[in-house]
Structures are given as C-alpha cells and as structure tokens.
Design an enzyme around this catalytic site. Structure first.
Site, PDB file in Angstrom:
ATOM      1  N   LYS A 184      39.850  59.460 103.484  1.00 11.63           N
ATOM      2  CA  LYS A 184      39.789  60.028 102.131  1.00 11.63           C
ATOM      3  C   LYS A 184      39.981  58.897 101.126  1.00 11.63           C
ATOM      4  O   LYS A 184      41.055  58.719 100.548  1.00 11.63           O
ATOM      5  CB  LYS A 184      40.857  61.116 101.990  1.00 11.63           C
ATOM      6  CG  LYS A 184      40.435  62.226 101.069  1.00 11.63           C
ATOM      7  CD  LYS A 184      41.217  63.487 101.332  1.00 11.63           C
ATOM      8  CE  LYS A 184      41.091  64.480 100.213  1.00 11.63           C
ATOM      9  NZ  LYS A 184      39.735  64.900  99.881  1.00 11.63           N
ATOM     10  N   GLU A 220      28.372  67.103 105.907  1.00 12.51           N
ATOM     11  CA  GLU A 220      29.313  67.916 105.139  1.00 12.51           C
ATOM     12  C   GLU A 220      28.869  67.868 103.674  1.00 12.51           C
ATOM     13  O   GLU A 220      27.864  67.242 103.340  1.00 12.51           O
ATOM     14  CB  GLU A 220      30.737  67.404 105.302  1.00 12.51           C
ATOM     15  CG  GLU A 220      30.964  65.989 104.806  1.00 12.51           C
ATOM     16  CD  GLU A 220      32.442  65.591 104.854  1.00 12.51           C
ATOM     17  OE1 GLU A 220      33.319  66.455 104.676  1.00 12.51           O
ATOM     18  OE2 GLU A 220      32.710  64.399 105.050  1.00 12.51           O
TER      19      GLU A 220
HETATM   20  N1  PLP Z   1      35.403  66.874 103.251  1.00 13.83           N
HETATM   21  C1  PLP Z   1      35.582  66.201 102.112  1.00 13.83           C
HETATM   22  C2  PLP Z   1      34.590  65.161 101.759  1.00 13.83           C
HETATM   23  C3  PLP Z   1      36.685  66.493 101.292  1.00 13.83           C
HETATM   24  O1  PLP Z   1      36.866  65.848 100.144  1.00 13.83           O
HETATM   25  C4  PLP Z   1      37.581  67.488 101.678  1.00 13.83           C
HETATM   26  C5  PLP Z   1      38.761  67.789 100.864  1.00 13.83           C
HETATM   27  O2  PLP Z   1      39.825  67.375 101.136  1.00 13.83           O
HETATM   28  C6  PLP Z   1      37.345  68.170 102.878  1.00 13.83           C
HETATM   29  C7  PLP Z   1      36.248  67.836 103.635  1.00 13.83           C
HETATM   30  C8  PLP Z   1      38.265  69.230 103.324  1.00 13.83           C
HETATM   31  O3  PLP Z   1      39.437  68.720 103.883  1.00 13.83           O
HETATM   32  P1  PLP Z   1      40.779  69.539 103.845  1.00 13.83           P
HETATM   33  O4  PLP Z   1      40.495  70.844 104.514  1.00 13.83           O
HETATM   34  O5  PLP Z   1      41.725  68.724 104.638  1.00 13.83           O
HETATM   35  O6  PLP Z   1      41.163  69.710 102.437  1.00 13.83           O
HETATM   36  C1  COI Z   2      40.335  68.880  98.424  1.00 13.53           C
HETATM   37  O1  COI Z   2      39.846  69.925  98.867  1.00 13.53           O
HETATM   38  O2  COI Z   2      41.552  68.666  98.395  1.00 13.53           O
HETATM   39  C2  COI Z   2      39.507  67.815  97.929  1.00 13.53           C
HETATM   40  O3  COI Z   2      39.946  66.716  97.915  1.00 13.53           O
HETATM   41  C3  COI Z   2      38.181  68.101  97.456  1.00 13.53           C
HETATM   42  C4  COI Z   2      37.987  67.458  96.128  1.00 13.53           C
HETATM   43  C5  COI Z   2      36.566  67.134  96.032  1.00 13.53           C
HETATM   44  C6  COI Z   2      38.483  68.320  95.025  1.00 13.53           C
END
Ligand code: PLP
Ligand code: COI
Length: 341
Positions: A184, A220
């Site tokens: 991230k 994704e």
């Molecule tokens: N993919 C991306 C590119 C994201 O920014 C996020 C957000 O966090 C996710 C997937 C989903 O991850 P999570 O379920 O851990 O928030």
């Molecule tokens: C999240 O779901 O926490 C993310 O980081 C997504 C973001 C693009 C708001």
C-alpha cells in the site's frame, strides 16, 4: 464531551479535520515514544524524501459503533502486518505491530465524539501512514520518518451506496509485474489518478485494471479487490502477485466458507470469461462490498446476470454477514472484532 452534531446519514467519503492525531518520529535509527497532537499540519524540508521520491505508505481501517454502544475496530493486526510489509518493500523502518495497534486505539479514543452512531450508515475511517521526512536528493531512502494516524468520519465510498456501479476496463496499468502493486504505497495511487479522472469524465464509477504482464486477466480496481459469484452461487476471486492483499476480501472469503457454506476459488480470472458470472463486487475497507452491475470493455457491456438495479443475493448475504460481525449483531467466531472503548 458529546457526539459531534453531524448529518451522519448523509456523509460522503471525504476528509474532515478531527480533534487529535497520533505522531511518532523516527530519527537516529529509532522510533520515539509517540504522542497525540492537535496540530493537523506538517512542516518539512522542501527536499523531503516523500516530496521528491514519493517515499510514503499508508493503511486504511474503520472504527464502528456496535449495537450495544461499544467502539470497535476490525482486524487492526492485519493492517499492522501489511504496513510492515509495505515498509520493508519501500526501505522504510517498520512501525512495530503492537505500537500500530496502540496508535489506532489512542487516536480513536481521543476522537470518540467523531465515531458515527450505530445504524447511521457512517463509520470512522482510520488512516495510518508513514513518510520519509529529511532532505534526499540522490535517489536513496530517507533516514528520518514520521508515522502518523488520523481519523475522519465517512459515508459510502461510491455514491448511491448499494446500487450497482459501472466500471470500465482501463487502458492504463496500476502496477508493474514485480512492482509495488501488492503493497500500500502512495505511488500506486498516484499512478491511478489520470486513469480515474479519465474514467469519471467518461461517466464510469471506477476502473478495473488488467494484469500488467499479459493484459488478459482481471486484477483489481483503484481501491478495492474484485470478487465474482458464479451461477451456482459460489465465489471466484482473482489471484495475482500484483494486487493488494485486501483484508476485507480475505475476511469475506472466510465468511463465505465458514458462515455461509459457499465454495471459494482463488484463481486467475480472464477478462473473456467474466460474462458468465452472476454477480460481481468490489471489496475493501472503503468499498465494504460494492456491487458492480456492468463492466464496460471498450464499448462492450458485460452485464452480470443479477442485473444493474439491485445488489445480487450472494453479495447481499456477504455484505450483511460481514457488517453484522463488525457491528456486533452476529457472532464474531474468529475474534476479528477489536474493542477500543
Ligand atoms: N486494493 C486496493 C488497491 C486498495 O487501495 C484497497 C484498500 O485498502 C483494497 C484493495 C482493499 O483492501 P482492504 O480490504 O484491506 O481495505
Ligand atoms: C481503503 O479502502 O482503505 C483504501 O485505502 C481505499 C482508498 C482508495 C480510499
């Protein structure tokens, strides 16, 4: 102290300055003890590593008010571990897991009045992040960093909430093969800005990216993983080394198997096969699980058989079960819910 007077049910996904934020500085090879501060601004060198070479990573999780009035968060240990992985890949000093969880707890507790009430549809979004602060002009990692956490109350990520969205197959890539798609890092999102502005200008809600190596497989979207439901009601989710390992997706996979008795297959999913799926959803902290009604592939509309008007039945069951666990009205069999106060 009293709850803030906000129109909780009509919040969008935006930033609002709240009362306190957590800061810890890394200098001379060590993190300091960290503290809550009121100042929401940051002063740093014009040549800071983050400004010149984008050395920044972040996390996203949420705090919820449960039915019985507790404030909880969801699997913060997973965010802490993912941030450690992001830090290692970006040559940044990992922020220890127990300190990450403590920072989240302290920041939420200090802003308890900003946690949306149970049943409002809003939640408190928590944003831990870290960046290189000292001057860096030759290309190399910084020596000094800040780890910070702020919170902001939010509503749904996509306008319209539960109504299926339409997304387009992007002509851009968000990650490179063997790049940073699986962590991230802010740079991945910078990469996606032109693509999202283009998609919005064309009337789409989001982009779905293809695998950067062959551009034949679903990866994704800009901010969420993808999940499909087949005609038998089972789950299929794309497997790839260049997608972010979503905590929501991994939780939904467990919910599908252990709570709903569904079969889940994690495999490569080809663009040319997705027309046969019944439902599609985007899963993430911000997106929760947002139904997709149609994927537009260069003018060709791929419409999922559950339709474009309502969330499909399996997506709805997944949504209700996951949010039920998070809000405390379904049993938390796995110990995912982390009580803050
Ligand atoms: N993919 C991306 C590119 C994201 O920014 C996020 C957000 O966090 C996710 C997937 C989903 O991850 P999570 O379920 O851990 O928030
Ligand atoms: C999240 O779901 O926490 C993310 O980081 C997504 C973001 C693009 C708001």
């Amino acid at each position: 102290m009293a709850k803030k007077d906000l129109d909780w049910s009509n919040l969008g996904f935006g930033y609002m300055k709240t009362d306190k934020r957590y800061v810890s500085y890394f200098k001379d090879g060590a993190w300091d003890e960290g503290a809550l501060v009121e100042d929401d601004t940051i002063t740093m060198s014009e040549c800071a590593g983050v400004l010149q070479y984008a050395q920044t990573i972040f996390e996203g999780l949420k705090a919820y008010t449960t039915e019985d009035g507790r404030i909880v968060t969801f699997r913060p240990d997973m965010n802490a571990e993912r941030m450690i992985n992001s830090a290692k890949r970006m040559e940044m000093p990992p922020f220890p897991k127990e300190r990450f969880i403590d920072a989240v707890e302290q920041t939420v507790r200090a802003n308890a009045d900003w946690v949306p009430p149970y049943g409002s549809g809003a939640t408190l979004y928590i944003r831990p992040y870290m960046f290189g602060q000292n001057p860096v002009i030759g290309v190399k990692p910084a020596d000094e960093y800040q780890f910070r956490t702020f919170v902001t109350p939010v509503g749904p990520y996509f306008k319209g909430g539960a109504k299926p969205i339409t997304i387009k197959v992007s002509d851009f890539d968000r990650a490179a093969p063997r790049g940073t798609g699986n962590i991230k890092a802010g740079l991945n999102y910078a990469m996606s800005l032109h693509a999202i502005v283009t998609a919005h200008a064309e009337g789409f809600d989001e982009n779905v990216y293809l695998d950067p190596g062959t551009r034949t497989k679903i990866e994704e979207t800009g901010g969420a993983n993808v999940l499909f439901v087949d005609q038998d009601g089972n789950i299929v989710t794309p497997k790839s080394d260049s997608i972010l390992p979503s905590i929501t997706r991994r939780s939904l996979v467990a919910v599908a198997k252990d709570y709903l008795g569904l079969t889940v297959t994690e495999r490569e999913v080809y663009l040319d096969e997705i027309g046969k799926f019944a439902e599609c959803g985007l899963c993430g902290t911000a997106a929760v699980i947002s139904p997709v009604g149609c994927i537009n592939d260069h003018g060709k509309e791929i419409v999922f058989s559950a339709g474009r008007e309502e969330m499909g039945p399996v997506t709805k069951k997944l949504y209700d079960t996951l949010t039920g666990i998070q809000m405390g009205h379904l049993p938390d069999k796995e110990g995912w819910v982390h009580e803050i106060c």
